[in-house]
Design a protein around this motif. Structure first.
Motif, short mmCIF file in Angstrom:
data_model
loop_
_atom_site.label_atom_id
_atom_site.label_comp_id
_atom_site.label_asym_id
_atom_site.label_seq_id
_atom_site.Cartn_x
_atom_site.Cartn_y
_atom_site.Cartn_z
N ARG A 450 0.82 -1.22 0.00
CA ARG A 450 0.00 0.00 0.00
C ARG A 450 0.86 1.27 0.00
O ARG A 450 0.50 2.27 -0.63
N THR A 477 -8.58 -5.56 8.73
CA THR A 477 -7.61 -5.58 7.64
C THR A 477 -6.61 -4.44 7.78
O THR A 477 -5.47 -4.54 7.34
N TYR A 478 -7.04 -3.35 8.42
CA TYR A 478 -6.24 -2.13 8.50
C TYR A 478 -5.81 -1.84 9.94
O TYR A 478 -6.58 -2.07 10.88
N GLU A 482 -2.85 3.51 10.04
CA GLU A 482 -3.13 3.84 8.65
C GLU A 482 -4.15 4.96 8.52
O GLU A 482 -4.06 5.81 7.63
N THR A 503 -8.42 3.93 2.61
CA THR A 503 -8.67 2.50 2.78
C THR A 503 -9.87 2.18 1.90
O THR A 503 -10.50 3.08 1.36
#
Length: 583
Positions: A450, A477-478, A482, A503
């Motif tokens: 990413r 997932t994050y 982030e 995201t």
């Protein structure tokens, strides 16, 4: 001419609150060589091309980077195999060259190879027909750094994709293309432009043009957050607004050389375990093709539709009919059919197609066009995501005649995007990075794909704040860091920017981001200076958007879906709706 100040954060191209405040001052005080309207991939690419030629450039975007078409594509950075049937050989060759350039040099952290299976359904003629097309595709560059076509029997195809019905194919052909997170890629192009000195400012809407006699000498802009206005002056203005091209042309009071038609493409997102396949799928339909594309490790993206759209350009709405069409088409080949209950995300985007004689949007050209509408005003439209860099240097070349000094040729084929340099070395150092920062190696790999070599900038934000290295509770997932980095360095100003584009939580979870909206809002509040009232307003606005989208997706037609989606409040309180133009 006012002397330009050195942009803060130039070493990393940061787009944070400090840069935003400075950018407003520079917009009003500096004189630019070029002013770019539009923060999609083409506008960002133009800003990068111009900045790396040594020009002083400003880019303004009414909403967010990639908030339109450039975050709502099929997520493919591809040559366009189906355009061979339309005899657009030049476009395919050009796109394959750009694909190769990004895959190997410009953005290897963002553009990834992907194996496709093309199921064959007709005996005798179809295999040689497809093979000849893929030979041409491979020869044009499709197999330069990825494997070429490979033919398989029906049994071989079913071993690769056991989720396909046995009676849905008689064999198959595999080939490779590439996939990209379009919104992150566009944002990274813009940040790279900022790194090389471009002034990038979102939530900055063009509301008028400045003139001296018959020449355009700049634009009037309005802050979409607080309503302030200022004038931005430059030798040339470039309209790179995609589906808004006609609206900006009307605002400039110049007759357009071309018109843009909006074609709506709808995609659905389903869990990975609902389709058993080790390859992406490309399926023929009566009018076009259907893609089934792996998205991350947990999802498939299924799309797309291709229908005319004449309603709200900012918020195209998917209807029940659109979703039913996708389910019907993909279920023709699946052993276990997908249902509405399997869908975790839906998104609709608009392709900016150059209007032609055909009424069928699927047959409109994907070529782009550049025109000098008046002294000091250039417009560019059409094209496809993969060829953004070509479109960018064509637009800058067209604008050069309005810039008094000598302008160097384009060099963006030699300019890696931020995060590309050092990416492969850091991949090999994944275990070391995981140990250094105390996160699992698979998390490091996720972050590298990413942010590339900027991964350490992201993780360093958690220094002394170990809780930021924990997953977002309802979107694991994050990592929390982030979200913080999105606000601190990636230009995100609202929850929608973070959850839908920095995201992809809004399409990857069944709750569409609503269940983590407050947590994310509280994470970024210190960075963006939000009060408790601001947090409440952001969460309420985002949740209203989610409700309106879900409701619109139950409607039978575009008009009723659009009415529901358009009723949701805008996160940018001072945004002005453009006056509609006839299409």
């Amino acid at each position: 001419m006012t002397k330009k100040a050195q942009p803060q954060g130039r070493s990393t191209g940061d787009l944070g609150p400090a840069q935003r405040a400075e950018a407003w001052e520079r917009l009003g005080n500096d004189h630019f060589d070029m002013v770019v309207i539009g923060g999609g991939v083409v506008g960002a690419g133009i800003a990068l091309d111009a900045a790396t030629r040594g020009l002083e450039v400003a880019l303004v975007e009414a909403r967010d980077l990639a908030s339109g078409t450039s975050s709502r594509s099929s997520k493919m950075f591809h040559g366009g195999l189906r355009y061979l049937e339309q005899l657009e050989f030049g476009l395919v060759r050009e796109a394959l060259h750009e694909r190769e350039l990004s895959l190997k040099t410009l953005a290897p952290h963002l553009v990834k190879p992907l194996r496709f299976l093309y199921p064959l359904t007709h005996r005798m003629w179809e295999r040689p027909y497809v093979a000849s097309g893929l030979v041409l595709y491979d020869t044009m560059g499709g197999a330069k750094s990825v494997p070429g076509q490979h033919h398989v029997t029906r049994s071989g195809a079913l071993r690769l994709a056991p989720g396909l019905r046995r009676d849905a194919l008689i064999g198959g052909v595999t080939y490779y293309d590439t996939v990209v997170d379009d919104a992150r890629h566009t944002m990274t192009v813009a940040r790279t432009a900022a790194h090389y000195g471009a002034v990038i400012r979102t939530s900055t809407q063009v509301v008028g043009f400045l003139r001296e006699a018959d020449r355009v000498v700049g634009v009037e802009v309005r802050d979409s957050e607080d309503g302030r206005t200022t004038e931005v002056r430059g030798h040339v203005v470039v309209n790179a607004t995609g589906v808004w091209t006609d609206e900006i042309q009307a605002l400039s009071h110049q007759r357009g050389r071309f018109h843009v038609r909006a074609s709506k493409g709808v995609h659905i997102v389903v869990p990975r375990d609902r389709i058993a396949s080790d390859a992406a799928l490309i399926l023929r339909t009566p009018t076009s093709v259907l893609f089934v594309i792996p998205w991350g490790s947990n999802h498939w993206i299924v799309g797309t539709t291709d229908t005319d759209w004449n309603l709200d350009l900012a918020h195209p709405a998917a209807t029940k009919a659109d979703i039913d069409y996708l389910l019907e088409r993909v279920n023709k080949v699946l052993v276990t059919p997908l249902t509405h209950d399997d869908i975790q995300g839906v998104y609709a985007g608009l392709r900016p197609l150059l209007a032609g004689e055909s009424d069928e949007t699927s047959k409109l050209s994907r070529e782009h066009a550049v025109a000098r509408l008046a002294p000091g005003l250039v417009a560019i439209a059409g094209g496809k995501y993969t060829t953004y860099r070509v479109m960018a240097y064509d637009a800058v070349d067209a604008a050069v005649q309005d810039i008094p000094q000598r302008v160097s040729p384009s060099i963006t084929d030699k300019v890696p995007l931020l995060g590309a340099d050092g990416y492969f070395a850091l991949l090999n150092q994944t275990p070391h990075l995981a140990q250094t920062y105390g996160v699992h190696p698979y998390r490091v790999e996720h972050l590298l794909n990413r942010y590339g070599s900027l991964v350490t900038h992201v993780l360093d934000l958690a220094a002394g704040k170990p809780e930021l290295l924990h997953p977002i509770t309802e979107a694991p997932t994050y990592l929390r860091v982030e979200a913080v980095y999105a606000a601190a360095a990636e230009g995100a100003l609202h929850l929608d920017d973070i959850l839908a584009r920095r995201t992809r939580i809004s399409i990857e979870y069944a709750h569409r981001g609503a269940d983590c909206a407050e947590e994310v809002a509280r994470l970024v509040a210190p960075v963006l200076g939000w009060s408790d009232a601001d947090i409440t307003r952001e969460v309420d606005t985002y949740n209203a958007r989610v409700r309106s989208e879900i409701q619109s997706q139950t409607q039978p037609d575009d008009e009723s879906a659009d009415a529901l989606r358009a009723a949701a409040p805008e996160p940018r309180p001072e945004i002005l709706e453009p006056v509609p133009t006839e299409r």
